[in-house]
Design a protein around this motif. Structure first.
Motif, PDB file in Angstrom:
ATOM      1  N   GLU A 295      -7.155  48.014  45.983  1.00 59.46           N
ATOM      2  CA  GLU A 295      -6.051  48.946  45.785  1.00 59.46           C
ATOM      3  C   GLU A 295      -4.807  48.453  46.525  1.00 59.46           C
ATOM      4  OE1 GLU A 295      -6.154  52.365  49.136  1.00 59.46           O
ATOM      5  OE2 GLU A 295      -7.593  52.636  47.519  1.00 59.46           O
ATOM      6  N   PRO A 296      -3.615  48.865  46.117  1.00 61.47           N
ATOM      7  CA  PRO A 296      -2.386  48.459  46.809  1.00 61.47           C
ATOM      8  C   PRO A 296      -2.391  48.937  48.258  1.00 61.47           C
ATOM      9  CG  PRO A 296      -1.883  49.433  44.666  1.00 61.47           C
ATOM     10  CD  PRO A 296      -3.334  49.685  44.921  1.00 61.47           C
ATOM     11  N   GLU A 297      -1.903  48.112  49.161  1.00 65.47           N
ATOM     12  CA  GLU A 297      -1.877  48.479  50.572  1.00 65.47           C
ATOM     13  C   GLU A 297      -0.983  49.685  50.830  1.00 65.47           C
ATOM     14  OE1 GLU A 297      -0.863  45.110  52.926  1.00 65.47           O
ATOM     15  OE2 GLU A 297      -2.663  43.965  52.402  1.00 65.47           O
ATOM     16  N   ALA A 428       5.621  50.221  39.140  1.00 58.20           N
ATOM     17  CA  ALA A 428       4.961  51.510  39.360  1.00 58.20           C
ATOM     18  C   ALA A 428       5.930  52.681  39.338  1.00 58.20           C
ATOM     19  CB  ALA A 428       4.212  51.482  40.689  1.00 58.20           C
ATOM     20  N   GLU A 429       7.145  52.503  39.837  1.00 60.24           N
ATOM     21  CA  GLU A 429       8.068  53.632  39.934  1.00 60.24           C
ATOM     22  C   GLU A 429       8.889  53.829  38.672  1.00 60.24           C
ATOM     23  OE1 GLU A 429       9.847  55.331  43.792  1.00 60.24           O
ATOM     24  OE2 GLU A 429      11.387  53.959  43.018  1.00 60.24           O
ATOM     25  N   TYR A 510      -2.571  45.174  31.333  1.00 57.96           N
ATOM     26  CA  TYR A 510      -2.652  45.360  32.775  1.00 57.96           C
ATOM     27  C   TYR A 510      -1.391  44.842  33.451  1.00 57.96           C
ATOM     28  CZ  TYR A 510      -3.706  44.869  37.653  1.00 57.96           C
ATOM     29  OH  TYR A 510      -3.623  44.954  39.018  1.00 57.96           O
ATOM     30  N   GLY A 511      -0.882  45.605  34.397  1.00 55.00           N
ATOM     31  CA  GLY A 511       0.186  45.202  35.292  1.00 55.00           C
ATOM     32  C   GLY A 511      -0.104  45.796  36.648  1.00 55.00           C
ATOM     33  N   LYS A 512       0.393  45.198  37.708  1.00 49.33           N
ATOM     34  CA  LYS A 512       0.067  45.651  39.060  1.00 49.33           C
ATOM     35  C   LYS A 512       0.508  47.088  39.307  1.00 49.33           C
ATOM     36  CE  LYS A 512      -0.110  41.128  41.286  1.00 49.33           C
ATOM     37  NZ  LYS A 512       0.440  40.267  42.368  1.00 49.33           N
TER      38      LYS A 512
END
Length: 587
Positions: A295-297, A428-429, A510-512
């Motif tokens: 998962e992202p930090e 993500a945003e 898929y993308g981060k």
């Protein structure tokens, strides 16, 4: 199985009297790549859908010949991207599907497309083949008519004076009784270990007895890279298919019965009930250890920031009274409240919109609250919702559409969204999911502001995309007390980069940025009880590997029901085997 029908209007030169013939979906044989859908056509029958190059076939008896104009009805988003062609024998008659016509851009809509040329058909047996020409074609009906002036209505049944006689397939039966593939594993399907032999026992049944002729066609694919296809002759006995998993994950078996010519088969009885011998399911090994990306930090910091953005915009709901239900027991309302979010295609961030109901005469702080979350799509939200006794009952719109507008508004809105969530996974945003989450959190905030809420019970429910939303809600709002996520979408999307099997139809790039919305990461933050009320072992819109990884990341009270031979729709066989777990224990 779902249905595909064709109405045939016959007119002789000697008489103006016509004859109409209806052929339903089960009468067409289609390969494993085609899928029956949960959506229902205008007639109440279903549709089949397939990817580019997939074909569905049927042989039908035309009692009379004639020069026919041919129409094809499809389920359309409008945009010229869902099309199929019709062949009679080896003759290509033409193609139809979505058209770039503003009048056909409502969502959802069933549209008739006229094939490019009429065709002369002789009385007798006629082979019809539908071939998908696009990545996702849904066909609902064919219409053959000798009346050149007749134009079937879009989005509506055929006229009442359009009398129809139902036709079964032409009787070429090698199999003259109901068909079924009875498939079982030698232990509960989700309890295998890596390097343990997995045995699928397959009984091709005709009239309840093992078939002695024909072939079994099957394909094995797995989360550790297996992909093999075989066609084997039947010999009047059970067939065992053995495999194993070298890494944690699932192995998928798709199988079907073929006749002695290696053609697909179906059986339609005198009541017009059609059966096929097909199976689509899986077995899993060490499914609690399925791999996922880290998962992202900054996962928690990201969501602290998003909640702060929401808090900067006052709730300020605008409530519209929609009146009582017919029984006079529930008062109905629609609500709109401003939200931050992304500027999708230059538009301002969409508000939270929804409808809710409150039992008449409810006292302050007397009601539980439950929110119902929508599946994938851009459909109009009707304000006429029945409530639930003892509850404030709310349904929100995933996109912030206005409620109670004219049809043209929803038609344009649907076209503007296209495949709204399938490709923007990098940032993500600034992805579509961001606005969805903020509108969801705003809806929960609004529910909690209602004076009738008891201040304790806050439940969330949804299926597919709605299941994804339910898990978001449970992870991000600590006031949620119960979560039911049915066939939840988007679980472990990053797993495809690790070699896990991808989705069949609604496939996300898929993308981060997707990691911030992935239920495998959300699950670790959920504290209320979670019920995954159905997880389809043949569902590759929401693959079982992703749901398993999400489930075993949950640290809260939890339960899950795995359903064998169940795809994404609710039309799985009534006798499908179910495996119900409470926590990690099989019940």
């Amino acid at each position: 199985m779902k249905k595909l029908f064709a109405a045939f209007v016959l007119m002789t030169f000697a008489s103006l009297a016509g004859a109409n013939y209806l052929i339903e979906a089960e009468s067409f044989a289609y390969p494993g790549k085609w899928k029956s859908t949960a959506l229902r056509g205008v007639s109440g029958s279903g549709m089949i859908q397939g990817g580019k190059g997939d074909a569905a076939r049927g042989v039908f008896l035309f009692p009379e010949g004639g020069n026919y104009t041919v129409w094809m009805r499809s389920y359309s988003f409008g945009g010229n991207w869902r099309r199929a062609r019709l062949q009679i024998g080896k003759r290509v008659i033409g193609s139809a599907g979505d058209e770039k016509d503003a009048a056909l851009l409502k969502y959802p809509v069933f549209t008739w497309g006229k094939l490019k040329r009429p065709v002369m058909i002789q009385p007798g047996k006629v082979e019809l083949t539908l071939v998908s020409e696009s990545a996702n074609t849904r066909i609902d009906a064919l219409l053959f008519t000798t009346d050149k002036s007749f134009v079937p209505p879009n989005g509506a049944p055929l006229p009442e004076n359009f009398a129809v006689t139902t036709l079964a397939p032409a009787d070429e039966r090698e199999f003259n009784a109901p068909l079924k593939l009875a498939v079982a594993t030698d232990k509960p399907a989700v309890t295998y270990r890596c390097n343990e032999t997995i045995t699928f026992s397959v009984d091709p049944l005709c009239g309840g007895k093992t078939a002695e002729k024909g072939f079994l066609s099957y394909r094995l694919r797995s989360d550790d890279g297996l992909d093999e296809t075989k066609v084997i002759p039947l010999a009047g006995k059970r067939i065992e298919i053995k495999t194993m998993m070298k890494q944690p994950g699932f192995v998928r078996l798709t199988a079907e019965l073929l006749d002695s010519q290696k053609r697909q088969v179906s059986f339609t009885d005198d009541r017009n009930v059609t059966t096929r011998a097909e199976f689509d399911g899986t077995a899993g090994a060490d499914i609690d250890q399925i791999r996922s990306l880290p998962e992202p930090e900054d996962f928690d910091a990201f969501w602290v920031k998003q909640k702060a953005r929401l808090a900067e915009v006052p709730l300020a709901p605008v409530i519209t009274d929609r009146g009582l239900n017919e029984a006079g027991t529930f008062h109905r309302y629609s609500v709109s409240a401003p939200c931050p979010g992304i500027e999708f295609k230059g538009e301002k961030p969409a508000p939270m919109t929804g409808i809710y109901s409150i039992p008449v005469g409810a006292a302050p702080k007397s009601l539980k609250a439950k929110i119902v979350l929508p599946g994938y799509g851009v459909g109009e939200q009707k304000p006429f919702m029945q409530g639930k006794t003892g509850y404030i009952y709310m349904a929100i719109n995933a996109h912030g559409m206005e409620i109670g507008r004219e049809p043209e508004y929803y038609a344009k809105f649907a076209v503007s969204r296209g495949n709204y969530a399938l490709t923007d996974g990098d940032d993500a945003e600034n992805c579509y999911f961001n606005g969805m989450v903020l509108r969801l959190l705003r809806a929960l905030e609004f529910l909690k502001s209602l004076p009738e809420w008891n201040g304790v019970d806050l439940e969330v429910f949804g299926g597919s995309q709605g299941g994804l939303h339910a898990l978001w809600a449970a992870a991000l709002d600590p006031d949620v007390t119960q979560c039911e996520a049915r066939i939840p979408w988007c679980c472990n999307v990053g797993g495809q980069t690790l070699g896990l099997m991808k989705q069949d139809f609604v496939s996300l790039k898929y993308g981060k940025g997707r990691d911030y919305y992935d239920p495998v990461n959300m699950a670790k933050r959920i504290h209320c009880p979670v019920n995954v009320s159905r997880a389809g072992l043949g569902d590759f819109t929401c693959p079982p590997s992703g749901i398993a990884r999400m489930y075993y990341n949950l640290k809260c009270p939890k339960e899950i029901t795995w359903v064998q031979n169940s795809s994404h729709g609710e039309d799985y066989p009534a006798d499908s085997e179910k495996f119900h777990f409470v926590g990690t224990e099989l019940q």
